[in-house]
Design a protein around this motif. Structure first.
Motif, short mmCIF file in Angstrom:
data_model
loop_
_atom_site.label_atom_id
_atom_site.label_comp_id
_atom_site.label_asym_id
_atom_site.label_seq_id
_atom_site.Cartn_x
_atom_site.Cartn_y
_atom_site.Cartn_z
N ALA A 125 5.27 3.02 -5.97
CA ALA A 125 4.38 4.16 -6.21
C ALA A 125 3.40 3.83 -7.33
CB ALA A 125 5.19 5.40 -6.56
N ASP A 126 3.89 3.18 -8.37
CA ASP A 126 3.05 2.75 -9.49
C ASP A 126 1.94 1.82 -8.98
OD1 ASP A 126 2.31 2.32 -12.22
OD2 ASP A 126 3.63 0.56 -12.32
N GLN A 127 2.29 0.87 -8.14
CA GLN A 127 1.31 -0.08 -7.62
C GLN A 127 0.36 0.57 -6.61
OE1 GLN A 127 0.96 -3.13 -8.95
NE2 GLN A 127 2.57 -2.36 -10.30
N LEU A 128 0.89 1.45 -5.77
CA LEU A 128 0.03 2.13 -4.79
C LEU A 128 -0.99 3.02 -5.47
CD1 LEU A 128 2.60 2.97 -1.99
CD2 LEU A 128 0.58 1.49 -1.76
N GLU A 129 -0.64 3.58 -6.61
CA GLU A 129 -1.62 4.40 -7.33
C GLU A 129 -2.80 3.52 -7.76
OE1 GLU A 129 -4.02 6.63 -9.65
OE2 GLU A 129 -3.00 4.92 -10.59
N TRP A 148 -9.04 -7.77 -6.39
CA TRP A 148 -7.82 -7.29 -7.04
C TRP A 148 -6.76 -6.87 -6.02
CZ3 TRP A 148 -8.16 -4.22 -12.16
CH2 TRP A 148 -9.01 -4.87 -13.06
N TYR A 149 -7.21 -6.36 -4.90
CA TYR A 149 -6.30 -5.78 -3.91
C TYR A 149 -5.17 -6.72 -3.48
CZ TYR A 149 -4.71 -4.01 0.61
OH TYR A 149 -3.94 -3.61 1.67
N PRO A 150 -5.44 -7.98 -3.11
CA PRO A 150 -4.33 -8.84 -2.64
C PRO A 150 -3.22 -9.03 -3.68
CG PRO A 150 -6.45 -9.87 -2.17
CD PRO A 150 -6.73 -8.66 -3.03
N PHE A 151 -3.60 -9.05 -4.95
CA PHE A 151 -2.59 -9.22 -5.99
C PHE A 151 -1.72 -7.97 -6.13
CE2 PHE A 151 -5.96 -12.18 -7.05
CZ PHE A 151 -5.24 -13.36 -7.18
N ALA A 152 -2.35 -6.81 -6.03
CA ALA A 152 -1.59 -5.56 -6.09
C ALA A 152 -0.63 -5.46 -4.89
CB ALA A 152 -2.53 -4.36 -6.13
N VAL A 153 -1.09 -5.85 -3.72
CA VAL A 153 -0.24 -5.79 -2.52
C VAL A 153 0.96 -6.73 -2.67
CG1 VAL A 153 -0.14 -6.34 -0.05
CG2 VAL A 153 -2.05 -5.02 -0.95
N ARG A 154 0.75 -7.87 -3.26
CA ARG A 154 1.86 -8.84 -3.42
C ARG A 154 2.95 -8.31 -4.36
NH1 ARG A 154 -1.36 -14.18 -4.72
NH2 ARG A 154 0.60 -14.69 -5.73
N THR A 158 8.63 -2.63 -0.91
CA THR A 158 9.18 -1.97 0.28
C THR A 158 8.20 -2.07 1.44
OG1 THR A 158 8.28 0.22 -0.25
CG2 THR A 158 10.47 -0.32 -1.17
N GLU A 159 8.75 -2.10 2.64
CA GLU A 159 7.91 -2.20 3.83
C GLU A 159 7.03 -0.98 4.00
OE1 GLU A 159 7.30 -4.89 5.69
OE2 GLU A 159 8.59 -5.86 4.19
N LEU A 164 1.66 1.42 3.93
CA LEU A 164 0.78 2.44 3.35
C LEU A 164 -0.42 1.78 2.66
CD1 LEU A 164 0.16 5.38 2.81
CD2 LEU A 164 1.78 5.32 0.90
N ALA A 165 -0.21 0.67 1.99
CA ALA A 165 -1.32 -0.04 1.34
C ALA A 165 -2.37 -0.46 2.36
CB ALA A 165 -0.80 -1.26 0.56
N GLU A 166 -1.93 -0.98 3.49
CA GLU A 166 -2.86 -1.36 4.56
C GLU A 166 -3.67 -0.16 5.03
OE1 GLU A 166 -0.75 -3.27 7.74
OE2 GLU A 166 -0.01 -4.87 6.44
N THR A 167 -2.99 0.97 5.21
CA THR A 167 -3.67 2.18 5.66
C THR A 167 -4.66 2.67 4.61
OG1 THR A 167 -1.77 2.79 7.02
CG2 THR A 167 -3.32 4.54 6.48
#
Length: 190
Positions: A125-129, A148-154, A158-159, A164-167
Motif C-alpha cells: 500500500a505504501d508503494q502503491l501510493e 521511477w515506475y519500474p523501480f517502485a513496481v519491483r 503481493t500479486e 493493481l500497479a499495472e492497472t
C-alpha cells in the motif's frame, strides 16, 4: 491525557512534513499525512481483496508506518544513502509516552520486518501510493515518472498489488469523475 494530546499534536506535524522524493522528480508536493491517508485506503482495499488477512491490522500498520517521520523527517532514497536516522530511538521515545506504546512498537517492528501477510500488504500500500502519485505527475507531463515506475513496481510483494500497479499505470488519472456517456455534461442536471 496530556501524553495523548501531545501525540495528536505530534501526528499533526505530519501535515506539515513534506515527502522529499518529489524534489528529485522535479514536480509534485505531498505531506507525509497525505501519503498516510491514501496508503491506508489502499491497504484497506488490498486487505479486503485478499480476504484472508486481519483488515484491522493492515489499517493499523498503514496508519502508523510513517509516524516516526514527525521526529525524523522524511528521507528519500538519495538521503538514505548518506544519512542514518535513529528511527528506533524515535519510536521508543514516543512509545514511552503512549498508553498503547507496546502496540505502537510492535506495529513498527512488524512493518519493518515485512514477514506477516498484513505487513506485506501494508508495504505494498505504501508503494502503491507512490505509484499513484507518479501516475498523476506523469499524466500532467512529468517525463521522469516513467523512469521511477519500474523501480517502485519491483518493490511490490503481493500479486494483487502488482496487478493493481499495472492497472494504475494504464488508467488516466484525470478521468475518474468523467462519464462521457452522460447527458450531465450537456444539460448540467436540467
Amino acid at each position: 491525557m496530556k501524553n495523548l494530546a501531545n501525540f495528536f499534536f505530534e501526528a499533526g506535524m505530519l501535515k506539515r512534513t513534506p515527502r522529499t522524493g518529489f524534489q528529485f522528480l522535479g514536480s509534485g508536493t505531498e505531506s507525509v499525512a497525505e501519503h498516510i491517508f491514501r496508503a491506508t485506503l489502499i491497504g484497506y482495499s488490498l486487505a479486503r481483496l485478499d480476504g484472508g488477512v486481519d483488515v484491522g491490522r493492515v489499517l493499523a500498520l498503514c496508519l502508523f508506518h510513517d509516524i516516526p517521520e514527525a521526529r525524523t523527517g522524511d528521507l528519500n532514497y538519495v538521503n538514505k544513502k548518506y544519512v542514518k536516522v535513529d528511527e528506533e530511538r524515535a519510536v521508543d521515545d514516543l512509545a514511552r509516552t503512549l498508553p498503547f506504546g507496546d502496540d505502537y512498537r510492535g506495529l513498527l517492528a512488524e512493518f519493518a520486518a515485512g514477514e506477516t501477510p498484513e505487513a506485506r500488504i501494508a508495504h505494498d500500500a505504501d508503494q502503491l501510493e507512490m505509484i499513484l502519485a507518479l501516475k498523476e505527475y506523469k499524466d500532467l507531463g512529468n517525463r521522469y515518472a516513467d523512469e521511477w515506475y519500474p523501480f517502485a513496481v519491483r518493490r511490490l510483494r503481493t500479486e494483487s498489488a502488482k496487478r493493481l500497479a499495472e492497472t494504475i499505470w494504464a488508467t488516466d488519472s484525470t478521468r475518474w469523475w468523467f462519464d462521457e456517456n452522460s447527458d450531465w455534461w450537456v444539460r448540467g442536471g436540467s
